[in-house]
Write a protein that holds these residues in place. Structure first.
Motif, PDB file in Angstrom:
ATOM      1  N   ARG A  24      -8.182  -4.487  -0.041  1.00 50.09           N
ATOM      2  CA  ARG A  24      -9.325  -5.415  -0.113  1.00 50.09           C
ATOM      3  C   ARG A  24      -8.868  -6.864  -0.156  1.00 50.09           C
ATOM      4  N   TRP A  50      -6.096   0.430  -3.130  1.00 51.08           N
ATOM      5  CA  TRP A  50      -7.400   0.025  -2.584  1.00 51.08           C
ATOM      6  C   TRP A  50      -7.642  -1.468  -2.814  1.00 51.08           C
ATOM      7  N   VAL A 106       0.829  -1.202   0.000  1.00 50.23           N
ATOM      8  CA  VAL A 106       0.000   0.000   0.000  1.00 50.23           C
ATOM      9  C   VAL A 106       0.867   1.256   0.000  1.00 50.23           C
ATOM     10  N   GLN A 153      -7.184  -7.739   3.556  1.00 52.60           N
ATOM     11  CA  GLN A 153      -7.763  -6.992   4.666  1.00 52.60           C
ATOM     12  C   GLN A 153      -7.562  -7.666   6.013  1.00 52.60           C
TER      13      GLN A 153
END
Length: 455
Positions: free
Chosen positions: A431, A427, A313, A434
């Protein structure tokens, strides 16, 4: 010593660092051979033989398209007698395709249709060779590397692949001048023979006789059919999301590849040598990012899965921020710290790329019945198509933008779109991961839930 052990293997920790480096040598060999066909021959076709640039671009794009079959070759290595034979078989096909690509370069200027036909066949073989050898090598790495070593192992193999490209490019550039068809044949043949020799030595007695199972589960030993394997993969929500993440991130990763040097020349007035140096600055940033992610992703062994997600990320969002700055620089022009900006972009690219490969290796062994080969093949196919499409979209975007806008605005729009795609990739990574990666001692009930290494 147990019969199934090897000096290259530690039964409790998987492949040793020496074995990982040997797989890196395979990746370096693949990178060197691909460099010959996509860089050297590309330049010769356009400059020395005055062919349309669309010809080599189309052939390179075709070799990416052929790699849609990566899942099929990965499945073959899952069911076959071993992955080494697929690695070496793929490299042999790649070498044959490269030889035919050299011949294509030499004859197309005089015999267009014959050269085009031979070129399509040659680059088909190149795509098959890259897909079969690369997928099998990564599957071997995924199945044999302990979870806490995956980020570092990904960094080692990627860095060695880039090193193979760099070393072979420098060597070829020194040997090919003064250019002649005969010299091209000798240099190309020497490079291909050297790569095959290095790969053969690297894979000799590399595979374990018994597969590792770091999750300590009783997985069904009989691989499913190809159709069943694909159905299992795409039935998993995490695997689907991860496939989309690979596609989005790698498309964003490659969008600036073909336009960075034209951007430097058109907007900043750099000479060819200066723009080439700027490209080298980006590559240096990528290598630095890979090293940092490889060390950092393995530094916290107990928390390594969570750390990998964070590296992915952070790398994607950092890349988006660097591209936003580059888009601003496209309007500012001279005076913008372009070298620092490009280095930062490469650094963040390297961070997410290594972490993504490490995470990919974690998910590759998570299937109830599917094996690493077909899973790595699915993600390899997504990466190959994203690479080809990213370069095309970036180039077309600039061409279209320059017709309607000034040069700076055209590049600004493309960089902004690329940055937005990196945000989407971040994103998707959140997902897909997570709940983080499963720890090595995960129970079989969790593995069979359909979520695999990602929840």
């Amino acid at each position: 010593m147990h019969a199934s052990t090897s000096p290259l293997l530690e039964r409790t920790r998987g492949l040793t660092w020496f074995a990982i480096i040997r797989i890196g040598l395979v990746q370096a060999s693949i990178g060197a051979m691909v460099m010959l066909t996509t860089t050297v021959l590309n330049r010769l076709m356009v400059v020395e033989y005055a062919l349309a640039a669309a010809l080599p671009a189309g052939l390179v794009g075709w070799h990416y398209a052929v790699q849609l079959c990566r899942p099929l070759w990965g499945h073959g290595s899952d069911k076959g007698a071993g992955r080494t034979i697929w690695i070496m078989g793929g490299l042999a096909v790649l070498a044959l395709g490269a030889c035919l690509a050299v011949q294509t370069t030499l004859i197309t200027a005089e015999q267009w249709w014959l050269g085009l036909t031979l070129g399509i066949f040659a680059y088909t073989l190149i795509g098959i060779g890259v897909g079969a050898s690369g997928t099998s090598a990564l599957a071997l790495l995924a199945s044999g590397v302990a979870p806490e070593r995956r980020a570092a192992a990904a960094a080692v193999t990627w860095i060695m692949m880039i090193a193979g490209i760099v070393v072979s490019a420098i060597t070829v550039s020194q040997l090919i001048d003064p250019f002649s068809p005969e010299r091209l044949w000798w240099v190309a043949s020497g490079l291909l023979i050297a790569c095959l020799t290095v790969a053969a030595l690297a894979t000799f007695r590399l595979e374990p006789r018994e597969p590792f199972d770091f999750a300590e589960t009783s997985k069904d030993t009989s691989p499913p059919s190809f159709r069943e394997a694909l159905s299992e993969i795409f039935a998993e929500k995490a695997a689907r999301r991860f496939t989309l993440f690979i596609f989005a991130s790698m498309m964003a990763f490659n969008m600036q590849d073909l336009i960075l040097e034209p951007f430097a020349g058109l907007v900043f007035g750099m000479t060819p040598g200066e723009s080439t140096g700027l490209g080298g600055m980006q590559s240096g940033g990528v290598l630095a990012g890979m090293i940092v992610a490889g060390i950092g992703g393995s530094a916290f062994k107990g928390r390594m899965p969570v750390e990998l997600r964070h590296w992915i990320v952070f790398g994607c969002l950092g890349s988006a921020a660097a591209l936003a700055c580059l888009a601003l620089g496209a309007k500012v022009g001279a005076g913008w710290p372009i070298h620092a900006n490009v280095f930062a972009l490469g650094f963040c690219n390297g961070l997410f790329a290594v972490a993504a490969i490490g995470a990919m290796m974690g998910l590759a062994g998570s299937g109830e019945r599917t094996r690493e080969g077909v899973r790595m093949g699915v993600w390899g196919a997504a990466q190959a198509i994203a690479f080809g499409l990213g370069g095309l979209v970036g180039s077309l975007g600039v061409d279209i933008g320059r017709r309607a806008l000034d040069d700076g605005s055209a590049f600004q729009l493309v960089f902004a779109a690329e940055g937005a795609l990196f945000v989407v990739a971040a994103w998707l990574a959140v997902r897909a991961t997570q709940r983080g990666l499963a720890p090595p001692n995960q129970s079989s009930n969790v593995r069979k839930s359909g979520q695999g290494a990602f929840a």
